[in-house]
Scaffold this motif. Structure first.
Motif, PDB file in Angstrom:
ATOM      1  N   PHE A  85       0.830  -1.208   0.000  1.00 16.38           N
ATOM      2  CA  PHE A  85       0.000   0.000   0.000  1.00 16.38           C
ATOM      3  C   PHE A  85       0.862   1.255   0.000  1.00 16.38           C
ATOM      4  CE2 PHE A  85      -2.634  -3.298   1.840  1.00 16.38           C
ATOM      5  CZ  PHE A  85      -3.899  -3.056   1.333  1.00 16.38           C
ATOM      6  N   ARG A  86       0.236   2.359  -0.369  1.00 17.47           N
ATOM      7  CA  ARG A  86       0.813   3.678  -0.206  1.00 17.47           C
ATOM      8  C   ARG A  86      -0.235   4.577   0.444  1.00 17.47           C
ATOM      9  NH1 ARG A  86       4.381   1.093  -0.433  1.00 17.47           N
ATOM     10  NH2 ARG A  86       6.146   1.038  -1.859  1.00 17.47           N
ATOM     11  N   PRO A  87       0.176   5.398   1.417  1.00 15.23           N
ATOM     12  CA  PRO A  87      -0.780   6.311   2.072  1.00 15.23           C
ATOM     13  C   PRO A  87      -1.152   7.460   1.146  1.00 15.23           C
ATOM     14  CG  PRO A  87       1.219   5.926   3.413  1.00 15.23           C
ATOM     15  CD  PRO A  87       1.520   5.465   2.021  1.00 15.23           C
ATOM     16  N   VAL A  88      -2.443   7.731   1.027  1.00 14.97           N
ATOM     17  CA  VAL A  88      -2.927   8.803   0.155  1.00 14.97           C
ATOM     18  C   VAL A  88      -3.814   9.739   0.978  1.00 14.97           C
ATOM     19  CG1 VAL A  88      -4.204   9.394  -1.941  1.00 14.97           C
ATOM     20  CG2 VAL A  88      -2.891   7.250  -1.834  1.00 14.97           C
ATOM     21  N   LEU A  89      -3.396  10.985   1.078  1.00 19.36           N
ATOM     22  CA  LEU A  89      -4.188  12.011   1.756  1.00 19.36           C
ATOM     23  C   LEU A  89      -5.130  12.639   0.733  1.00 19.36           C
ATOM     24  CD1 LEU A  89      -4.768  13.826   4.231  1.00 19.36           C
ATOM     25  CD2 LEU A  89      -2.901  15.312   3.443  1.00 19.36           C
ATOM     26  N   ILE A  90      -6.418  12.443   0.928  1.00 22.69           N
ATOM     27  CA  ILE A  90      -7.430  12.957  -0.004  1.00 22.69           C
ATOM     28  C   ILE A  90      -8.149  14.110   0.686  1.00 22.69           C
ATOM     29  CG2 ILE A  90      -9.426  12.390  -1.429  1.00 22.69           C
ATOM     30  CD1 ILE A  90      -8.637   9.432  -1.150  1.00 22.69           C
ATOM     31  N   GLU A  91      -8.145  15.276   0.050  1.00 19.48           N
ATOM     32  CA  GLU A  91      -8.766  16.455   0.650  1.00 19.48           C
ATOM     33  C   GLU A  91      -9.677  17.156  -0.351  1.00 19.48           C
ATOM     34  OE1 GLU A  91      -5.937  18.274   3.948  1.00 19.48           O
ATOM     35  OE2 GLU A  91      -4.892  18.156   2.008  1.00 19.48           O
ATOM     36  N   ASP A  92     -10.780  17.705   0.174  1.00 20.09           N
ATOM     37  CA  ASP A  92     -11.736  18.409  -0.681  1.00 20.09           C
ATOM     38  C   ASP A  92     -11.963  19.853  -0.239  1.00 20.09           C
ATOM     39  OD1 ASP A  92     -13.164  18.068   1.644  1.00 20.09           O
ATOM     40  OD2 ASP A  92     -14.641  16.686   0.800  1.00 20.09           O
ATOM     41  N   GLY A  93     -11.094  20.351   0.623  1.00 22.33           N
ATOM     42  CA  GLY A  93     -11.203  21.734   1.068  1.00 22.33           C
ATOM     43  C   GLY A  93     -11.864  21.898   2.420  1.00 22.33           C
ATOM     44  N   ASP A  94     -12.624  20.898   2.869  1.00 19.04           N
ATOM     45  CA  ASP A  94     -13.261  20.968   4.182  1.00 19.04           C
ATOM     46  C   ASP A  94     -12.322  20.405   5.245  1.00 19.04           C
ATOM     47  OD1 ASP A  94     -15.614  22.059   3.231  1.00 19.04           O
ATOM     48  OD2 ASP A  94     -16.505  20.096   2.818  1.00 19.04           O
ATOM     49  N   PRO A  95     -12.333  20.986   6.451  1.00 17.65           N
ATOM     50  CA  PRO A  95     -11.463  20.475   7.517  1.00 17.65           C
ATOM     51  C   PRO A  95     -11.911  19.097   7.995  1.00 17.65           C
ATOM     52  CG  PRO A  95     -12.951  22.142   8.380  1.00 17.65           C
ATOM     53  CD  PRO A  95     -13.120  22.146   6.887  1.00 17.65           C
ATOM     54  N   MET A  96     -10.966  18.319   8.497  1.00 15.35           N
ATOM     55  CA  MET A  96     -11.272  16.994   9.011  1.00 15.35           C
ATOM     56  C   MET A  96     -12.210  17.090  10.205  1.00 15.35           C
ATOM     57  SD  MET A  96     -10.701  13.726   8.736  1.00 15.35           S
ATOM     58  CE  MET A  96     -11.878  12.709   9.632  1.00 15.35           C
ATOM     59  N   LEU A  97     -13.188  16.179  10.253  1.00 12.31           N
ATOM     60  CA  LEU A  97     -14.064  16.071  11.418  1.00 12.31           C
ATOM     61  C   LEU A  97     -14.238  14.600  11.770  1.00 12.31           C
ATOM     62  CD1 LEU A  97     -15.964  17.212  13.554  1.00 12.31           C
ATOM     63  CD2 LEU A  97     -17.813  17.092  11.855  1.00 12.31           C
ATOM     64  N   PHE A  98     -13.831  14.261  12.991  1.00  9.83           N
ATOM     65  CA  PHE A  98     -14.081  12.940  13.549  1.00  9.83           C
ATOM     66  C   PHE A  98     -15.253  13.022  14.519  1.00  9.83           C
ATOM     67  CE2 PHE A  98      -9.470  12.486  12.644  1.00  9.83           C
ATOM     68  CZ  PHE A  98      -9.505  11.308  11.890  1.00  9.83           C
ATOM     69  N   THR A  99     -16.195  12.098  14.393  1.00  7.98           N
ATOM     70  CA  THR A  99     -17.246  11.919  15.385  1.00  7.98           C
ATOM     71  C   THR A  99     -17.235  10.451  15.791  1.00  7.98           C
ATOM     72  OG1 THR A  99     -18.824  11.666  13.544  1.00  7.98           O
ATOM     73  CG2 THR A  99     -18.730  13.809  14.626  1.00  7.98           C
ATOM     74  N   GLY A 100     -18.098  10.094  16.733  1.00  8.11           N
ATOM     75  CA  GLY A 100     -18.160   8.707  17.187  1.00  8.11           C
ATOM     76  C   GLY A 100     -19.571   8.168  17.138  1.00  8.11           C
ATOM     77  N   TYR A 101     -19.691   6.862  16.982  1.00  7.99           N
ATOM     78  CA  TYR A 101     -21.007   6.231  17.067  1.00  7.99           C
ATOM     79  C   TYR A 101     -20.886   4.910  17.805  1.00  7.99           C
ATOM     80  CZ  TYR A 101     -20.039   3.120  12.979  1.00  7.99           C
ATOM     81  OH  TYR A 101     -19.535   2.193  12.097  1.00  7.99           O
ATOM     82  N   PHE A 102     -22.033   4.324  18.143  1.00  2.97           N
ATOM     83  CA  PHE A 102     -22.050   3.122  18.972  1.00  2.97           C
ATOM     84  C   PHE A 102     -23.313   2.318  18.695  1.00  2.97           C
ATOM     85  CE2 PHE A 102     -24.822   5.963  21.098  1.00  2.97           C
ATOM     86  CZ  PHE A 102     -25.616   5.259  21.989  1.00  2.97           C
ATOM     87  N   GLU A 103     -23.405   1.159  19.302  1.00  7.42           N
ATOM     88  CA  GLU A 103     -24.604   0.317  19.191  1.00  7.42           C
ATOM     89  C   GLU A 103     -25.387   0.440  20.497  1.00  7.42           C
ATOM     90  OE1 GLU A 103     -25.709  -4.276  17.969  1.00  7.42           O
ATOM     91  OE2 GLU A 103     -24.032  -3.923  19.340  1.00  7.42           O
TER      92      GLU A 103
END
Length: 344
Positions: A83-101
């Motif tokens: 593999f090779r790491p690929v940073l894909i960006e579309d102009g919006d800042p990164m946002l991490f959220t969380g979810y659960f069961e």
């Protein structure tokens, strides 16, 4: 090819593309040295999760990689070799959220306590077409009498958040349980009720969480009901009780997902089943190799991910606190990574 690989490992290559109707998309091919925390991660844990779904990926190059993974006893070496790491960006800042069961209490029959249904998929629901809105379903009774009720809950807010999470476990009155998973949706665009509370000046953005929303709706039942209807999107379920209790819920690939190693992504940017390196900031930073095994109505964009935190109330509280910046980097098969760079 070896000379090209050496050049790529020595630095990064930025490549720009264009997605129709969207901001310009950029691809930056990185080296593994660019991934902060890569050396110390548990790559074996990521490999185990990768093997859960890699055989379900269609392109032949993924199948070849999956076959190779079975025979590799060095997980870190496997990812670095193929593999090779690929940073894909579309102009919006990164946002991490969380979810659960969620784990909820309910009933197979409607009772004085359990008044709010979880519906199965209506036969007249057509993919890509709009069905009745949330408000129409919940106030006009358009699905009543059709035998679509899988179970009944005692709180409309629980029904709403069960739909947001997309799966859950329900403890029934007779001591047994059932599991429900995503079955379909009504075709309406998802609208965030958290953002709506901010727009109404009820809360500041940093104050909004699932627990805050839940408590506000309970304190303001009439306004709360109207707030829930602000989101016209509605999710239907199916029973998935055949999934073992020690396994996570089914993700978008119809396989169990894993707490702390599975994420939901936008599949228009990140292939389902692909390894994804995340660098999450916030109060509890996370640098970890995840596997993209799920999707979500609110997960849109190349730098957007929902981290699966597990099952039950503790996981729910942890997931509800997550709203962090950072970055995510998709691990692409070498040929695919190079194909993102015109001229190679």
């Amino acid at each position: 090819m070896r000379a090209l690989v050496a050049m790529m490992l020595g630095g990064s290559l930025a490549v720009a593309g264009q997605t129709a109707g969207a901001a310009p998309l950029t691809h930056e091919i990185l080296s593994f040295d660019d991934l902060r925390g890569w050396e110390t991660d548990d790559h074996d844990a990521a490999m185990s999760v990768f093997l859960e779904t890699c055989r379900d990926m269609d392109p032949p190059q993924w199948q070849a990689l999956c076959n190779a993974a079975v025979d590799m006893d060095d997980a870190k070496g496997f990812f670095e070799l193929f593999f090779r790491p690929v940073l894909i960006e579309d102009g919006d800042p990164m946002l991490f959220t969380g979810y659960f069961e969620p784990e909820l209490e309910g009933s197979r029959e409607r009772t004085e306590r359990y008044q709010y249904p979880i519906y199965g998929v209506p036969s007249e629901l057509s993919s890509g077409e709009q069905f009745h809105s949330r408000e129409e379903i919940e106030t006009e009774g358009v699905l009543e009498g059709k035998g679509l009720e899988i179970a009944w809950l005692d709180d409309p807010v629980d029904v709403f958040f069960l739909q947001i999470q997309g799966s859950g476990r329900i403890r029934l009155r007779d001591g047994t349980g059932l599991r429900v998973g995503y079955g379909g949706k009504n075709g309406h665009e998802y609208k965030s009720i958290g953002k709506e509370l901010v727009r109404r000046d009820v809360y500041e953005p940093h104050q909004v969480s699932a627990e805050v929303i839940r408590n506000w709706v309970k304190r303001n039942p009439e306004e709360g009901r109207e707030l829930l209807h602000h989101n016209p999107s509605y999710v239907f379920f199916r029973e998935v009780s055949e999934v073992p209790a020690d396994k996570g819920p089914l993700g978008a690939m119809n396989r169990s997902i894993t707490a702390g190693r599975s994420i939901a992504v936008d599949p228009s940017h990140t292939p389902l089943g692909a390894p994804v390196w995340i660098e999450k900031a916030g109060a509890e930073p996370m640098r970890r190799l995840m596997i993209a095994q799920d999707t979500g109505s609110a997960i849109k964009g190349s730098q957007r991910a929902d981290i699966f935190y597990g099952t039950g109330d503790d996981a729910g509280r942890e997931a509800g606190r997550i709203r962090d910046q950072g970055r995510m980097v998709v691990l692409m098969p070498i040929q695919r990574a190079f194909a993102l760079a015109p001229g190679f």
